[in-house]
Every structure is written in structure tokens, then in C-alpha cells.
Design an enzyme around this catalytic site. Structure first.
Site, short mmCIF file in Angstrom:
data_model
loop_
_atom_site.label_atom_id
_atom_site.label_comp_id
_atom_site.label_asym_id
_atom_site.label_seq_id
_atom_site.Cartn_x
_atom_site.Cartn_y
_atom_site.Cartn_z
N LYS A 266 5.00 -22.32 -24.01
CA LYS A 266 3.96 -23.05 -23.28
C LYS A 266 4.23 -24.55 -23.25
CE LYS A 266 0.38 -19.58 -23.63
NZ LYS A 266 1.11 -18.53 -24.39
C1 LIG Z 1 1.33 -17.20 -23.86
C2 LIG Z 1 2.49 -16.43 -24.42
C3 LIG Z 1 3.03 -15.29 -23.77
C4 LIG Z 1 2.43 -14.73 -22.49
O1 LIG Z 1 2.64 -15.54 -21.37
P1 LIG Z 1 1.76 -15.35 -20.06
O2 LIG Z 1 2.16 -16.46 -19.16
O3 LIG Z 1 0.33 -15.46 -20.50
O4 LIG Z 1 2.09 -14.00 -19.51
C5 LIG Z 1 4.13 -14.67 -24.34
N1 LIG Z 1 4.66 -15.11 -25.51
C6 LIG Z 1 4.17 -16.18 -26.16
C7 LIG Z 1 4.79 -16.60 -27.44
C8 LIG Z 1 3.08 -16.88 -25.65
O5 LIG Z 1 2.59 -17.95 -26.31
#
Ligand SMILES: *Cc1c(COP(=O)(O)O)cnc(C)c1O
Length: 466
Positions: free
Chosen positions: A114
Site C-alpha cells: 500500500k
Molecule cells: C491490502 C492488501 C492486500 C489486498 O489488496 P487489495 O487491493 O485490497 O485487493 C493484499 N496483501 C496485503 C499485504 C495488503 O496489505
């Protein structure tokens, strides 16, 4: 570029307004009016560019209101090395096996993918707000994982103040310290004497208190923000280019999925002309997306806690953006489908739409035993320690990939040290923190403990934002 709402009723907006708005007023999500196409010659020219330069090229057609020079400067500040990302490639590929790679997205400040998008979003907020002479107050609730990425994105940004609520005593020490050890003056952590659901309810109540909301200019940084999706499109191009992708050589991507933001970015890359062969949607046992794409059954279940908690969701907000395209951009139709879903918890996707989606998407769910077995197997056979989210993606990719002639890239969405207990239980190894966080457990912390009471929290936030 103009943006329209997936529910067809809200006014079309430009890029800057979409970044600040998040959700559209009709409850829909903003999508660009059309997908820009990148010509094959242009793609070949990008092969020799840095991550930041590719990022400028990929995102430029979607941006208006910000001058080209300013936008390039913001992107370079975000992805320049040395800087916030600790790898020259920003999102490096690591070879796992013959024809198989990990795309490491966890080299940002909080060790999860993120950061790649939020680091850009924080800088975009600052730029747009300064230009307009406005301030925002970001308020969010976290069960542990996303709070730190949002705080790192907003820290020290002018005209932005952030308050993050977490349930007191219910997040891990590493997670809490990643939030509470940030010394910036515009960052406030509140430990609520309650659960994560209580924290979420408090945030929702603050947004519903319109006088409070308007006075503080409340804003959210959740994953439906278009700028977050856009920033993630970049690494699909970057990885395809690094592996020599072109019209004749396409690549399978496997994506651990929760809110459908990351894999939707892969879809956008594909629509723009990136050489994507297949997008493998990997879910844990919270499998609404896997069911939706395989059989058209998009129906809400109850959340089951797993060792990949960032994918423990019942409703996948960004999926609405794909539905909008599958239904030919018919906003009224999407509004009706989503109203129905809100009322009944079910949505049956048409057979034609499921067939269309299956040309690009494949999907499967990976259970907890398979996730742990994959962590152990990848350590033993590929000499690499992966986190549980990444393991869900690797397991799904190995099941559903096209074949050995098509390269497989699995997105590594978190560093194993972010989920040390689950990784140790599966592999026997306790993953250590990388150098930039090595002293995390001795850094001073700063947070306020408050009762689970709306007035106390609002008074606290109101007093600090005078
Ligand atoms: C948020 C997250 C995901 C999922 O991503 P999306 O965009 O919500 O599908 C997968 N792995 C980790 C470590 C995350 O923090």
C-alpha cells in the site's frame, strides 16, 4: 481526462477533484471516461526508463489540472532513490524458479504494497490543497495494517492532519509502534478502549456528523481512491517491460486480493496495452471474488479471520469498477445491481459478463493449510521466505498459470517481518525487520487512550485541529 461515476448520476469531475472526493456523491466510484492506449513503439521506448520515468508516462494521460512539470516533480520525489523506497527498482523482480518471479512491492516505509500508492497520494493531497488554500483532516480506523501506511503517507504533509484510531491492546506491538513512533506534529494516534468495529463505527459517526465533517474538512484515504489504483498500474508495466513483454510475449500475474484494488490496476494496465496474459485473482477463504468470477455469485458471507488478515473482507469495493465495464458503462444498471446487493447481500452476475471476464481473469481460493504449506515449500525449494498474503498469490499462480512457456509473476504484497508469528509457525524461521526499522522496538511512542465514546473522541480531535 474526465471521470464519471460507476452509478451514472454524479457529475463528471477532473483528476484533482476525484483525488479529493474519494467516493462519488451517488455512492459510486470514479472511473476515467476512456482508457488511453499505449502504442507498441512507445512501450519499447519505456524499456530503458527508470521506475519514476515509467510512472510519469503511465499516469500522465489520466492527470489534468496539475502541470506536467509539477506532476513529474511529485512522482520523482515519491519514487526517487535514495528516498522512501529502499530499492533502486522500487518494485524489484526476484526470480523464484524457472519462468517464475516475485514482484516485491514491500520496500516502502511500512513493508506493505500500500505504500507504493499512498506515498504518491499524500504528496498529491499536499500539492492540490496548497494550490487551493484548503486543509483536510484525515480520519481513519485500522485493525493494524493500513494505519501505518496512511500515517507514513500523510506525515509532515502541509495542510494535512491525520488521526488514526486503533483498538487499544488489540493490535500487535510491531503494528502499534509503526504508527505511534512517528514523531511528526501532524500525526495523532488514538487507542480506543474497544474493538476494531467500535473504531470503525466512531469514524463513520464522525463522517455522518455533517457539521463536524464540514468544520474539519474530513477526508479518507481508503482503497477506492482513484489515485491509489492509478499508482499501482505502473508496476504492471514495469514488470512486463523488465521481462521483455511485448505483443508476442505476454505475462501471467497472480495477485493476492481483498478489495480488488491491486488486481483492478492490472486490468487497467491490460486495457492500456501492457502485455498481460492472465490476471489470477487469489483469495483466502474469504472468497467472494473467487466465487463471483468463477460462477457469477457475488454474495456476502461472514468474515473468517485468517493469517492473511489484509484480505479478510466480505465486500470488495473496487469490484464495482470492473462490473461497470462488463456492463458496457451502464451506470443506471450498476446502481440498480448495487442497491439490490445492499438490500439482499447477493448479486448474480450475467453469464455473458462472467464469460467476458474469464478471457482475462482466472480466480481461486487458497485455504489456511495451503497457505502455510506454500510458505514452507517456497522456503525449502526456492530459498525465499514469503509472507502469508504473498503465499496465497504464489499458490494460486502455480495452480492456474497458463503453462511454463508463459512467465508467471506473483505479487509479493508484504514483507514477511510484517507477519512474523504466522511466518514462524509455517516455516520455523522468525523473520527479522529490515535495517530501516531495526530500532522500532526502542523508539519512543506517542498516543492517547480514549474511551469508546463519540463525544470524547470528537472533543479530542476538535481541540487539536483548532
Ligand atoms: C491490502 C492488501 C492486500 C489486498 O489488496 P487489495 O487491493 O485490497 O485487493 C493484499 N496483501 C496485503 C499485504 C495488503 O496489505
Amino acid at each position: 481526462m474526465r471521470y464519471v461515476s460507476t452509478r451514472g448520476a454524479a457529475a463528471a469531475l477532473g483528476f484533482e477533484d476525484v483525488v479529493l472526493a474519494g467516493l462519488a456523491r451517488d455512492g459510486g466510484l470514479y472511473v476515467p471516461e476512456s482508457w488511453p492506449a499505449i502504442a507498441p513503439d512507445e512501450l519499447r521506448r519505456w524499456e530503458s526508463l527508470s521506475y519514476a520515468d515509467v510512472a510519469v508516462e503511465v499516469m500522465r494521460p489520466f492527470v489534468d489540472g496539475i502541470s506536467e512539470d509539477d506532476f513529474a516533480a511529485i512522482v520523482h520525489e515519491t519514487y526517487a532513490v535514495p528516498g522512501v523506497f529502499h530499492q533502486a527498482a522500487v518494485t524489484p523482480l526476484r526470480q523464484l524458479d524457472a519462468g517464475e518471479w516475485l514482484l516485491e512491492l514491500f520496500h516502502g516505509p511500512t513493508l506493505a504494497f500500500k505504500d507504493v500508492a499512498l506515498q504518491l497520494l499524500g504528496r498529491l493531497f499536499e500539492h492540490i490543497l496548497k494550490k487551493r488554500g484548503e486543509r483536510i483532516t484525515v480520519v481513519g480506523a485500522t485493525s493494524g495494517d493500513t494505519g501505518s501506511a496512511a500515517i507514513e503517507a500523510c506525515r509532515d504533509r502541509e495542510n494535512v492532519t491525520i488521526f488514526m484510531l486503533h483498538p487499544h491492546g488489540r493490535v500487535s506491538e510491531v503494528q502499534r509502534r509503526q504508527m505511534t513512533s512517528v514523531p511528526s506534529a501532524n500525526v495523532y494516534n488514538i487507542a480506543v478502549q474497544g474493538t476494531f468495529d467500535d473504531c470503525q463505527a466512531l469514524v463513520k459517526a464522525m463522517f455522518n456528523d455533517h457539521a463536524f465533517r464540514d468544520r474539519l474538512n474530513l477526508a479518507a484515504v481508503n482503497s477506492i481512491n482513484w489515485a491509489r489504483v492509478l499508482a499501482q498500474v505502473v508496476y504492471y508495466f514495469q514488470a512486463s517491460l523488465a521481462l521483455g513483454g511485448h505483443d508476442g510475449r505476454r505475462i501471467d500475474f497472480s495477485v493476492p486480493t481483498g478489495n480488488f484494488g491491486d488486481v483492478f490496476a492490472g486490468y487497467v494496465a491490460s486495457r492500456m496495452g501492457a502485455p498481460v496474459n492472465k490476471l489470477i485473482v487469489a483469495t483466502n477463504v474469504n472468497d467472494i471474488l473467487s466465487r463471483a468470477l468463477r460462477s457469477g455469485d457475488y454474495s456476502r458471507g461472514t468474515v473468517q479471520p485468517t493469517i492473511s488478515p489484509s484480505m479478510d473482507i466480505q465486500v470488495s469495493s473496487n469490484f464495482e469498477r470492473l462490473l461497470f465495464d462488463l456492463y458496457g458503462g451502464d451506470g443506471a444498471r450498476i446502481a440498480a445491481l448495487m442497491d439490490d446487493f445492499a438490500a439482499t447481500g447477493r448479486l448474480a452476475i450475467g453469464n455473458g459478463q462472467v464469460t467476458d471476464a474469464s478471457r482475462l481473469f482466472a480466480a481461486t481460493r487458497i485455504d489456511e493449510d495451503e497457505t502455510r504449506a506454500t510458505i514452507a515449500h517456497v522456503l525449502r525449494h526456492n530459498a525465499t521466505l514469503i509472507d502469508p498474503h504473498t503465499a496465497v498469490g504464489v499458490a494460486a499462480g502455480r495452480k492456474l498459470r497458463t503453462g511454463p512457456e508463459v512467465p508467471l509473476v506473483s505479487l509479493a504484497t508484504a514483507h514477511p517481518a510484517k507477519f512474523p508469528d504466522a511466518v514462524q509457525a509455517a516455516s520455523g524461521i522468525y523473520p527479522g525487520l529490515p535495517p530501516h526499522l531495526a530500532d522500532l522496538l526502542t523508539r519512543p511512542e506517542r498516543y492517547e487512550i480514549l474511551p469508546n465514546d463519540l463525544k470524547s473522541v470528537q472533543d479530542h480531535i476538535g481541540a487539536l485541529t483548532q
